[in-house]
Write a protein that holds these residues in place. Structure first.
Motif, PDB file in Angstrom:
ATOM      1  N   VAL A 121     -12.848 -42.583   8.753  1.00 33.49           N
ATOM      2  CA  VAL A 121     -12.213 -41.545   7.963  1.00 33.49           C
ATOM      3  C   VAL A 121     -13.227 -40.795   7.108  1.00 33.49           C
ATOM      4  CG1 VAL A 121     -10.254 -41.053   6.420  1.00 33.49           C
ATOM      5  CG2 VAL A 121     -10.174 -43.000   7.927  1.00 33.49           C
ATOM      6  N   ALA A 122     -14.505 -40.985   7.376  1.00 30.58           N
ATOM      7  CA  ALA A 122     -15.536 -40.286   6.613  1.00 30.58           C
ATOM      8  C   ALA A 122     -15.336 -38.778   6.710  1.00 30.58           C
ATOM      9  CB  ALA A 122     -16.914 -40.672   7.117  1.00 30.58           C
ATOM     10  N   ARG A 123     -15.024 -38.285   7.921  1.00 33.19           N
ATOM     11  CA  ARG A 123     -14.699 -36.871   8.069  1.00 33.19           C
ATOM     12  C   ARG A 123     -13.206 -36.771   8.287  1.00 33.19           C
ATOM     13  NH1 ARG A 123     -13.054 -32.743  10.640  1.00 33.19           N
ATOM     14  NH2 ARG A 123     -12.132 -34.006  12.279  1.00 33.19           N
ATOM     15  N   VAL A 124     -12.491 -36.475   7.263  1.00 26.51           N
ATOM     16  CA  VAL A 124     -11.038 -36.414   7.359  1.00 26.51           C
ATOM     17  C   VAL A 124     -10.626 -35.026   7.820  1.00 26.51           C
ATOM     18  CG1 VAL A 124      -8.869 -36.736   6.154  1.00 26.51           C
ATOM     19  CG2 VAL A 124     -10.831 -38.133   5.543  1.00 26.51           C
ATOM     20  N   VAL A 125     -10.692 -34.073   6.928  1.00 30.85           N
ATOM     21  CA  VAL A 125     -10.455 -32.673   7.239  1.00 30.85           C
ATOM     22  C   VAL A 125     -11.475 -31.895   6.436  1.00 30.85           C
ATOM     23  CG1 VAL A 125      -8.866 -30.729   6.942  1.00 30.85           C
ATOM     24  CG2 VAL A 125      -8.000 -32.910   7.765  1.00 30.85           C
ATOM     25  N   ALA A 126     -12.153 -30.971   7.083  1.00 28.93           N
ATOM     26  CA  ALA A 126     -13.191 -30.204   6.402  1.00 28.93           C
ATOM     27  C   ALA A 126     -12.659 -29.575   5.130  1.00 28.93           C
ATOM     28  CB  ALA A 126     -13.733 -29.123   7.338  1.00 28.93           C
ATOM     29  N   LEU A 157      -1.721 -27.316   3.380  1.00 27.24           N
ATOM     30  CA  LEU A 157      -1.743 -27.720   4.786  1.00 27.24           C
ATOM     31  C   LEU A 157      -2.934 -28.621   5.090  1.00 27.24           C
ATOM     32  CD1 LEU A 157      -0.754 -24.306   6.399  1.00 27.24           C
ATOM     33  CD2 LEU A 157       0.685 -26.345   6.238  1.00 27.24           C
ATOM     34  N   PHE A 158      -4.110 -28.264   4.566  1.00 28.06           N
ATOM     35  CA  PHE A 158      -5.300 -29.084   4.797  1.00 28.06           C
ATOM     36  C   PHE A 158      -5.146 -30.474   4.182  1.00 28.06           C
ATOM     37  CE2 PHE A 158      -7.868 -24.990   5.221  1.00 28.06           C
ATOM     38  CZ  PHE A 158      -7.966 -25.100   6.602  1.00 28.06           C
ATOM     39  N   ARG A 159      -4.592 -30.532   2.984  1.00 28.25           N
ATOM     40  CA  ARG A 159      -4.434 -31.824   2.318  1.00 28.25           C
ATOM     41  C   ARG A 159      -3.379 -32.687   3.019  1.00 28.25           C
ATOM     42  NH1 ARG A 159      -6.715 -32.674  -2.437  1.00 28.25           N
ATOM     43  NH2 ARG A 159      -4.982 -33.845  -3.350  1.00 28.25           N
ATOM     44  N   ALA A 160      -2.317 -32.047   3.500  1.00 36.28           N
ATOM     45  CA  ALA A 160      -1.322 -32.791   4.270  1.00 36.28           C
ATOM     46  C   ALA A 160      -1.922 -33.289   5.580  1.00 36.28           C
ATOM     47  CB  ALA A 160      -0.103 -31.909   4.548  1.00 36.28           C
ATOM     48  N   ALA A 161      -2.764 -32.462   6.205  1.00 36.85           N
ATOM     49  CA  ALA A 161      -3.438 -32.868   7.440  1.00 36.85           C
ATOM     50  C   ALA A 161      -4.367 -34.043   7.174  1.00 36.85           C
ATOM     51  CB  ALA A 161      -4.223 -31.690   8.023  1.00 36.85           C
ATOM     52  N   ALA A 162      -5.073 -34.009   6.035  1.00 30.89           N
ATOM     53  CA  ALA A 162      -5.982 -35.095   5.684  1.00 30.89           C
ATOM     54  C   ALA A 162      -5.211 -36.392   5.463  1.00 30.89           C
ATOM     55  CB  ALA A 162      -6.768 -34.724   4.423  1.00 30.89           C
ATOM     56  N   PHE A 163      -4.105 -36.293   4.744  1.00 35.17           N
ATOM     57  CA  PHE A 163      -3.265 -37.471   4.522  1.00 35.17           C
ATOM     58  C   PHE A 163      -2.826 -38.074   5.856  1.00 35.17           C
ATOM     59  CE2 PHE A 163       1.063 -39.146   4.397  1.00 35.17           C
ATOM     60  CZ  PHE A 163       0.953 -40.161   3.464  1.00 35.17           C
ATOM     61  N   THR A 164      -2.366 -37.213   6.759  1.00 37.79           N
ATOM     62  CA  THR A 164      -1.856 -37.690   8.046  1.00 37.79           C
ATOM     63  C   THR A 164      -2.959 -38.330   8.872  1.00 37.79           C
ATOM     64  OG1 THR A 164      -0.334 -35.813   7.976  1.00 37.79           O
ATOM     65  CG2 THR A 164      -0.467 -37.024  10.043  1.00 37.79           C
ATOM     66  N   ARG A 165      -4.170 -37.765   8.811  1.00 35.55           N
ATOM     67  CA  ARG A 165      -5.290 -38.330   9.569  1.00 35.55           C
ATOM     68  C   ARG A 165      -5.668 -39.694   9.013  1.00 35.55           C
ATOM     69  NH1 ARG A 165      -8.589 -35.843  13.205  1.00 35.55           N
ATOM     70  NH2 ARG A 165      -7.839 -33.790  12.552  1.00 35.55           N
ATOM     71  N   VAL A 166      -5.641 -39.837   7.689  1.00 34.73           N
ATOM     72  CA  VAL A 166      -5.940 -41.133   7.083  1.00 34.73           C
ATOM     73  C   VAL A 166      -4.910 -42.170   7.515  1.00 34.73           C
ATOM     74  CG1 VAL A 166      -6.041 -42.395   4.903  1.00 34.73           C
ATOM     75  CG2 VAL A 166      -7.174 -40.192   5.097  1.00 34.73           C
ATOM     76  N   GLN A 191      -2.138 -30.251  14.106  1.00 39.80           N
ATOM     77  CA  GLN A 191      -1.269 -29.073  13.973  1.00 39.80           C
ATOM     78  C   GLN A 191      -1.343 -28.500  12.562  1.00 39.80           C
ATOM     79  OE1 GLN A 191       2.532 -30.651  15.152  1.00 39.80           O
ATOM     80  NE2 GLN A 191       2.254 -30.118  17.308  1.00 39.80           N
ATOM     81  N   LEU A 192      -1.289 -29.377  11.563  1.00 38.69           N
ATOM     82  CA  LEU A 192      -1.350 -28.920  10.177  1.00 38.69           C
ATOM     83  C   LEU A 192      -2.709 -28.320   9.852  1.00 38.69           C
ATOM     84  CD1 LEU A 192       0.494 -31.941   8.528  1.00 38.69           C
ATOM     85  CD2 LEU A 192       1.337 -29.578   8.614  1.00 38.69           C
ATOM     86  N   GLU A 193      -3.765 -28.932  10.370  1.00 30.38           N
ATOM     87  CA  GLU A 193      -5.108 -28.403  10.116  1.00 30.38           C
ATOM     88  C   GLU A 193      -5.276 -27.031  10.773  1.00 30.38           C
ATOM     89  OE1 GLU A 193      -9.828 -29.711  10.427  1.00 30.38           O
ATOM     90  OE2 GLU A 193      -8.269 -31.011  11.243  1.00 30.38           O
ATOM     91  N   ALA A 194      -4.807 -26.896  12.008  1.00 33.17           N
ATOM     92  CA  ALA A 194      -4.894 -25.611  12.701  1.00 33.17           C
ATOM     93  C   ALA A 194      -4.105 -24.540  11.951  1.00 33.17           C
ATOM     94  CB  ALA A 194      -4.382 -25.741  14.130  1.00 33.17           C
ATOM     95  N   ALA A 195      -2.943 -24.921  11.436  1.00 31.05           N
ATOM     96  CA  ALA A 195      -2.135 -23.975  10.669  1.00 31.05           C
ATOM     97  C   ALA A 195      -2.857 -23.568   9.388  1.00 31.05           C
ATOM     98  CB  ALA A 195      -0.783 -24.596  10.329  1.00 31.05           C
ATOM     99  N   GLY A 196      -3.576 -24.501   8.777  1.00 38.88           N
ATOM    100  CA  GLY A 196      -4.357 -24.177   7.587  1.00 38.88           C
ATOM    101  C   GLY A 196      -5.412 -23.128   7.879  1.00 38.88           C
TER     102      GLY A 196
END
Length: 205
Positions: A121-126, A157-166, A191-196
């Motif tokens: 999880v070092a790289r979660v969402v940029a 959206l990015f933070r929700a994507a990060a949460f989901t990836r974790v 999907q959330l990251e792409a939407a971001g």
């Protein structure tokens, strides 16, 4: 309630749709399914973009009143069929995450903490150095769904994507989690990251 990872496109139990149809009948002038869909899309725009004129303000007040009186499930049901690259589709996916955290806070916290402990999880969402925990995510999404958000929707959206990836990483590290379940959770994150990114580029409709 089933987690969004195990059924991101499924529909949890909702209130009957009759009163929702009547509400949007008053907004759009008819019960036609296409008009209801258009009204639901308009409601998503109002919640995320805000009211731009007096007419929008009146409609926004009715949308928020509906959410308060009938529950967010009423609006979420209308958004559930929307594509991931639309505002309505984004709100549906955020609603799924919120509903899961509300329904299973212990499970959400367990998966999240397991994911944070994973080296993968070092790289979660940029751009998201510290993914929100379950309670922070719930509060953040609540603000958006109640139309009171003041922050950047792309950041949400990015933070929700990060949460989901974790959470996906936590499930992958645990025992007994089906591979398909982890993949679905990762797909939701993507999907959330792409939407971001689409929101940053001005392409999220």
């Amino acid at each position: 309630m089933t987690s969004p990872g195990s059924q991101p496109s499924g529909r949890p139990h909702h209130r009957p749709m009759q009163r929702t149809g009547e509400f949007f009948d008053g907004v759009e002038g008819g019960p036609d399914p296409l008009q209801v869909s258009e009204a639901a899309d308009r409601a998503a725009h109002l919640l995320v973009r805000g009211a731009r004129d007096a007419g929008d303000t009146g409609t926004a007040d009715r949308v928020l009143h509906l959410a308060e009186e009938e529950g967010l499930e009423t609006l979420a049901e209308l958004w559930s069929a929307a594509p991931a690259d639309t505002l309505a589709g984004c709100l549906w996916r955020l609603y799924l995450l919120r509903a899961w955290v509300h329904a299973d806070p212990a499970g959400a916290a367990r998966d999240f903490e397991a994911g944070r402990a994973s080296a993968q999880v070092a790289r979660v969402v940029a751009g998201v150095a510290d993914p929100p925990g379950p309670e922070a995510l719930r509060a953040m999404v609540d603000e958006v769904l109640r139309g009171i958000a003041t922050g950047d929707f792309a950041d949400v959206l990015f933070r929700a994507a990060a949460f989901t990836r974790v959470v996906a990483a936590g499930r992958a590290a645990g025992e007994g989690s089906p591979t398909a379940d982890v993949r679905r959770m990762l797909a939701l994150s993507e999907q959330l990251e792409a939407a971001g990114h689409a929101e940053l580029g001005g392409h999220l409709g």
